[in-house]
Design a protein around this motif. Structure first.
Motif, PDB file in Angstrom:
ATOM      1  N   PHE A 131       0.370   1.529  -0.340  1.00  0.00           N
ATOM      2  CA  PHE A 131       0.951   1.270   0.968  1.00  0.00           C
ATOM      3  C   PHE A 131       1.007  -0.229   1.224  1.00  0.00           C
ATOM      4  CE2 PHE A 131       0.594   5.670   2.050  1.00  0.00           C
ATOM      5  CZ  PHE A 131      -0.544   6.089   1.386  1.00  0.00           C
ATOM      6  N   ILE A 140      -4.765   4.487  -3.076  1.00  0.00           N
ATOM      7  CA  ILE A 140      -5.659   5.637  -3.098  1.00  0.00           C
ATOM      8  C   ILE A 140      -5.602   6.242  -4.489  1.00  0.00           C
ATOM      9  CG2 ILE A 140      -3.823   7.134  -2.227  1.00  0.00           C
ATOM     10  CD1 ILE A 140      -5.953   8.717  -0.748  1.00  0.00           C
ATOM     11  N   ALA A 153      -5.506  10.539   8.184  1.00  0.00           N
ATOM     12  CA  ALA A 153      -5.433  11.988   8.044  1.00  0.00           C
ATOM     13  C   ALA A 153      -6.032  12.428   6.724  1.00  0.00           C
ATOM     14  CB  ALA A 153      -3.974  12.443   8.123  1.00  0.00           C
ATOM     15  N   TRP A 154      -6.565  13.613   6.698  1.00  0.00           N
ATOM     16  CA  TRP A 154      -7.086  14.152   5.454  1.00  0.00           C
ATOM     17  C   TRP A 154      -5.946  14.496   4.513  1.00  0.00           C
ATOM     18  CZ3 TRP A 154     -11.497  14.620   2.883  1.00  0.00           C
ATOM     19  CH2 TRP A 154     -11.568  15.540   1.837  1.00  0.00           C
ATOM     20  N   TYR A 210      -9.093   5.315   0.735  1.00  0.00           N
ATOM     21  CA  TYR A 210      -8.169   4.197   0.663  1.00  0.00           C
ATOM     22  C   TYR A 210      -8.939   2.901   0.449  1.00  0.00           C
ATOM     23  CZ  TYR A 210      -5.500   7.716   3.194  1.00  0.00           C
ATOM     24  OH  TYR A 210      -4.914   8.879   3.574  1.00  0.00           O
ATOM     25  N   PHE A 249     -11.394  -3.907  13.254  1.00  0.00           N
ATOM     26  CA  PHE A 249     -10.332  -2.927  13.461  1.00  0.00           C
ATOM     27  C   PHE A 249     -10.875  -1.520  13.299  1.00  0.00           C
ATOM     28  CE2 PHE A 249      -6.692  -5.629  13.755  1.00  0.00           C
ATOM     29  CZ  PHE A 249      -7.000  -6.743  12.995  1.00  0.00           C
ATOM     30  N   THR A 284       0.169   6.465  -5.218  1.00  0.00           N
ATOM     31  CA  THR A 284       0.698   5.997  -3.945  1.00  0.00           C
ATOM     32  C   THR A 284      -0.010   4.725  -3.504  1.00  0.00           C
ATOM     33  OG1 THR A 284       1.145   8.280  -3.291  1.00  0.00           O
ATOM     34  CG2 THR A 284       1.158   6.625  -1.555  1.00  0.00           C
ATOM     35  N   LEU A 307       2.150  -0.414   9.267  1.00  0.00           N
ATOM     36  CA  LEU A 307       2.625   0.102   7.991  1.00  0.00           C
ATOM     37  C   LEU A 307       4.092  -0.239   7.819  1.00  0.00           C
ATOM     38  CD1 LEU A 307       2.016   1.877   5.486  1.00  0.00           C
ATOM     39  CD2 LEU A 307       2.802   3.834   6.828  1.00  0.00           C
ATOM     40  N   SER A 339      -2.509  -6.068  15.085  1.00  0.00           N
ATOM     41  CA  SER A 339      -3.053  -5.166  14.092  1.00  0.00           C
ATOM     42  C   SER A 339      -2.097  -5.008  12.922  1.00  0.00           C
ATOM     43  CB  SER A 339      -3.323  -3.809  14.738  1.00  0.00           C
ATOM     44  OG  SER A 339      -4.004  -2.971  13.830  1.00  0.00           O
ATOM     45  N   LEU A 340      -2.540  -4.228  11.978  1.00  0.00           N
ATOM     46  CA  LEU A 340      -1.692  -3.974  10.816  1.00  0.00           C
ATOM     47  C   LEU A 340      -0.668  -2.906  11.144  1.00  0.00           C
ATOM     48  CD1 LEU A 340      -4.725  -4.664   9.680  1.00  0.00           C
ATOM     49  CD2 LEU A 340      -3.619  -4.194   7.524  1.00  0.00           C
ATOM     50  N   PHE A 343      -3.937   1.942  13.003  1.00  0.00           N
ATOM     51  CA  PHE A 343      -4.924   0.917  13.336  1.00  0.00           C
ATOM     52  C   PHE A 343      -4.893   0.591  14.816  1.00  0.00           C
ATOM     53  CE2 PHE A 343      -6.696  -0.720   9.415  1.00  0.00           C
ATOM     54  CZ  PHE A 343      -5.848  -0.211   8.468  1.00  0.00           C
ATOM     55  N   GLY A 344      -6.069   0.247  15.338  1.00  0.00           N
ATOM     56  CA  GLY A 344      -6.119  -0.353  16.657  1.00  0.00           C
ATOM     57  C   GLY A 344      -5.673  -1.805  16.566  1.00  0.00           C
ATOM     58  N   THR A 366      -7.023  12.437  -1.396  1.00  0.00           N
ATOM     59  CA  THR A 366      -6.348  12.269  -0.110  1.00  0.00           C
ATOM     60  C   THR A 366      -7.189  11.420   0.829  1.00  0.00           C
ATOM     61  OG1 THR A 366      -7.293  14.374   0.580  1.00  0.00           O
ATOM     62  CG2 THR A 366      -5.020  14.389  -0.232  1.00  0.00           C
ATOM     63  N   TYR A 367      -8.241  10.843   0.313  1.00  0.00           N
ATOM     64  CA  TYR A 367      -9.039   9.923   1.115  1.00  0.00           C
ATOM     65  C   TYR A 367      -9.573   8.860   0.170  1.00  0.00           C
ATOM     66  CZ  TYR A 367     -13.090  12.265  -0.847  1.00  0.00           C
ATOM     67  OH  TYR A 367     -14.008  12.776  -1.700  1.00  0.00           O
ATOM     68  N   GLY A 375      -2.656  13.707   5.113  1.00  0.00           N
ATOM     69  CA  GLY A 375      -1.564  12.743   5.126  1.00  0.00           C
ATOM     70  C   GLY A 375      -1.949  11.490   4.389  1.00  0.00           C
ATOM     71  N   ASN A 376      -1.175  10.496   4.528  1.00  0.00           N
ATOM     72  CA  ASN A 376      -1.470   9.261   3.818  1.00  0.00           C
ATOM     73  C   ASN A 376      -1.170   8.036   4.671  1.00  0.00           C
ATOM     74  OD1 ASN A 376       1.294   9.307   3.854  1.00  0.00           O
ATOM     75  ND2 ASN A 376       1.500   9.864   1.717  1.00  0.00           N
ATOM     76  N   GLN A 377      -1.360   8.175   5.947  1.00  0.00           N
ATOM     77  CA  GLN A 377      -1.128   7.033   6.811  1.00  0.00           C
ATOM     78  C   GLN A 377      -2.371   6.696   7.615  1.00  0.00           C
ATOM     79  OE1 GLN A 377       2.199   6.639   9.288  1.00  0.00           O
ATOM     80  NE2 GLN A 377       3.704   7.300   7.807  1.00  0.00           N
ATOM     81  N   PHE A 378      -2.480   5.423   7.850  1.00  0.00           N
ATOM     82  CA  PHE A 378      -3.504   4.919   8.740  1.00  0.00           C
ATOM     83  C   PHE A 378      -2.866   4.488  10.047  1.00  0.00           C
ATOM     84  CE2 PHE A 378      -7.734   3.894   6.922  1.00  0.00           C
ATOM     85  CZ  PHE A 378      -7.591   4.545   5.731  1.00  0.00           C
ATOM     86  N   TYR A 399       1.302  -3.093   4.247  1.00  0.00           N
ATOM     87  CA  TYR A 399       1.158  -3.355   5.666  1.00  0.00           C
ATOM     88  C   TYR A 399       1.489  -4.818   5.945  1.00  0.00           C
ATOM     89  CZ  TYR A 399      -1.559   0.991   6.013  1.00  0.00           C
ATOM     90  OH  TYR A 399      -1.973   2.304   5.980  1.00  0.00           O
TER      91      TYR A 399
END
Lengths: 116, 113
Positions: A34, A97, B95-96, A105, B90, A32, A46, A43-44, B103-104, A102-103, B98-101, A36
């Motif tokens: 992503f 990733i 999520a643990w 990135y 930033f 996977t 998605l 900000s970024l 951002f501020g 799952t972490y 999930g797969n999305q971030f 942005y």
């Protein structure tokens, strides 16, 4: 550590032409990736989730026919901006990733697109 | 809904002074929190991340951040700022499972001599 390479770093193109941006995971496989987009001083956001061997999942409001995503291998995803217009000028960043995680990135260095 | 708020759009500090950048989040599950820095024209660089354990996290370049669950905050700090720290910062929550971030909107840091 995991490294994600983006190419090109910057590109200038004429309005109406298409531009391809590559995102490569150099030392790991990424099922996977992503994409942005970052507007100036913002900000970024998605745009889409790129899945190896299947169609990308686009966020609401992102034109899938304009931003073509291909994830043909476990180390490469491409974003093609078709028929680019000045409003497409932006900073595009990918992240990836490692498969099975799952972490962790990792972000690419980004591509600055200017459409003239 | 998930969101990240960075209340300060722009901060100016003197070189050698201390720095604190604020970040508040809204997240329905256990958050995984990140701080990234972006220098002009460059991509994102991870400064530090919090997944679990000690709520005070050390990162690169002398930065640290403290997770405060009761305040839904993850503020970034540095005891003595260097001119090279001038950049956009930033905060992000992921999520643990999930797969999305998320951002501020970023905080722009200017460092004056």
């Amino acid at each position: 550590g995991a490294v994600v390479s983006q190419h090109p770093s910057w590109v200038i193109c004429k309005s109406g032409t298409s531009v391809k941006i590559e995102c490569r995971s150099l030392d790991f496989q990424a099922t996977t990736m992503f994409w942005y987009r970052q507007f100036p001083k913002q900000s970024l956001m998605l745009m889409a989730t790129s899945n190896e061997g299947s169609k990308a999942t686009y966020e609401q409001g992102v034109e899938k026919d304009k931003f073509l995503i291909n994830h043909a291998s476990l180390t490469l995803s491409t974003l093609t901006v078709t028929s680019a217009h000045p409003e497409d000028s932006s900073f595009y960043i990918c992240s990836a990733i490692p498969s099975g995680q799952t972490y962790g990135y990792t972000f690419g260095s980004g591509t600055r697109l200017t459409v003239v | 809904a998930q969101s990240v708020t960075q209340p300060d759009i722009h901060i100016t500090v003197s070189e050698g002074a201390s720095l604190e950048l604020r970040c508040n989040y809204s997240y329905g599950a256990t958050p995984y929190l990140f701080w990234y820095v972006q220098s002009p024209g460059q991509g994102l660089q991870l400064l530090l991340k919090y997944f679990s354990g000690d709520t005070l996290v050390q990162g690169i370049k002398g930065f640290e951040a403290e997770f405060k669950r009761s305040q839904s905050s993850f503020n970034l700090r540095k005891p003595s700022v260097h001119w090279s720290d001038a950049a956009e910062y930033f905060c992000a929550v992921g999520a643990w499972t999930g797969n999305q971030f998320y951002f501020g909107t970023g905080t722009s840091l200017t460092v004056i001599p």
